[in-house]
Design an enzyme around this catalytic site. Sequence first.
Site, PDB file in Angstrom:
ATOM      1  N   LYS A 164       0.848  -1.204   0.000  1.00 40.12           N
ATOM      2  CA  LYS A 164       0.000   0.000   0.000  1.00 40.12           C
ATOM      3  C   LYS A 164       0.877   1.245   0.000  1.00 40.12           C
ATOM      4  O   LYS A 164       1.880   1.315   0.716  1.00 40.12           O
ATOM      5  CB  LYS A 164      -0.904  -0.023   1.239  1.00 40.12           C
ATOM      6  CG  LYS A 164      -1.860   1.154   1.362  1.00 40.12           C
ATOM      7  CD  LYS A 164      -2.750   0.977   2.589  1.00 40.12           C
ATOM      8  CE  LYS A 164      -3.742   2.122   2.761  1.00 40.12           C
ATOM      9  NZ  LYS A 164      -4.645   1.913   3.916  1.00 40.12           N
TER      10      LYS A 164
ATOM     11  N   SER B 299      -9.284   2.201   3.073  1.00 42.02           N
ATOM     12  CA  SER B 299      -8.420   2.851   2.106  1.00 42.02           C
ATOM     13  C   SER B 299      -7.409   1.911   1.454  1.00 42.02           C
ATOM     14  O   SER B 299      -6.670   2.308   0.556  1.00 42.02           O
ATOM     15  CB  SER B 299      -7.660   3.989   2.795  1.00 42.02           C
ATOM     16  OG  SER B 299      -6.836   3.471   3.856  1.00 42.02           O
TER      17      SER B 299
ATOM     18  N   SER C 294      -9.847  -0.068   7.535  1.00 38.88           N
ATOM     19  CA  SER C 294      -9.321  -0.191   6.177  1.00 38.88           C
ATOM     20  C   SER C 294      -8.666  -1.527   5.859  1.00 38.88           C
ATOM     21  O   SER C 294      -8.190  -1.727   4.743  1.00 38.88           O
ATOM     22  CB  SER C 294      -8.331   0.943   5.891  1.00 38.88           C
ATOM     23  OG  SER C 294      -9.019   2.179   5.904  1.00 38.88           O
TER      24      SER C 294
END
Length: 421
Positions: free
Chosen positions: A35, A112, A136
Amino acid sequence: MQAMRYPLNAFLDVPQVPVSNGETGPLAGLGLAVKDIFDVAGYRTGCGNPQKFTETAPATKTAPAVQLILDAGAHFLGKTQTDEFAFSLMGQNSHFPEPVNSAAPDRVTGGSSSGSVAAVAGRLADIATGSDTGGSIRAPASFCGLVGLRTSHGRISLEGTMPLAPSLDTFGWFAKDIETYEKVAELVLSAPPSPLRGGSDGEAGRGEGASTAATSHHKARTKLLRLAALDELVLGDTEATEYRRMLSIVTTVLGEAKPAKPLTHSTDEFYWAFRKVQAHEAWANHGEWISSHAGSLGKGVEDRFRFGMTIDDQALAEANATRTAFRGELRDLLGDDGILVLPTVPGAAPLKADTPENLLAYRERALRLLCLSGLSGFPQITLPLGTVNGAPFGVSLLGPSNSDLHLISLGKSILESNNKG
């Protein structure tokens, strides 16, 4: 900078540089996606925002938690898309095409950690790192049919990671199966606990080893609990029926789920305490940059950040008082062997084409379920046991601080039992 690998839009289209990894180890041969809030040496950390990416120099060191996975043999595949500054729950970044939910392509992936969950669910990666501040890891995992653990706060180092709300931020990951998930857990949870960023948690960073806490539990001693106020947050009759079916799978393995006495505060009070703490800390970390880059954020994300400007000292103190009281109450409720079972989110992932108003309503309802782990600092795992309208729907287990490995072990037993059935 653009998302690539159509049709999943999981990875960022950035120049590739070599990233070293161990030649042998428990994760040898597995591909790792990261990420874009975690530093990887040689790559810029763009945090989901093109302007931030442009202004940021390439990292000189890889985030330690990511490096642990690489050293164990996993090879780096690329950086994955994230919602802007990790401050969203739907996976809809206004700067990029949406990642695709392979399990339900007409629905959002959740965020996210949107690109990471899309990469693993779509079999582009075996493992992908993510983070969980407000949900998330858990929400995307539920939406895309994966296992997802929000780790005990402070258990895993966040050095080399963009902070959002430090007293809530946690490191997390997705994996192609529960066996791989467990291998990653044994690596990242075996490292010494990190000093807490934000300092208000008071639980997970005290130095108790996760493996020690986990192995002190035993399935035969597990005390399964339910809270009616949480069960009632599912969206409707279809979701309630499916949740009861998932609950029956869990209780077959863990025994009866006994109703717990209602908590002192309401789910609305927990929601607002969480929102205020998160927004206040987020603005403290990023408000200066946002103020000097007008128009650089998508509207929903900017609105959430600017809400943090309105939280004065009294409002923050009240929110933290609610948080402290809840943490103590939940600690007493769970004891050493209690496990709270609850819906991970209200139902299946929202449709991509849904209205902004409906997406916001879903987000707010979901956070009433997701915020409990964040406020307490305790770990929570979501298991892909359900389906609603052809899309995945997860059930969660929330345990005492540092019971992370125990939750994974319980989850593995539940999934194996369900697969045999």
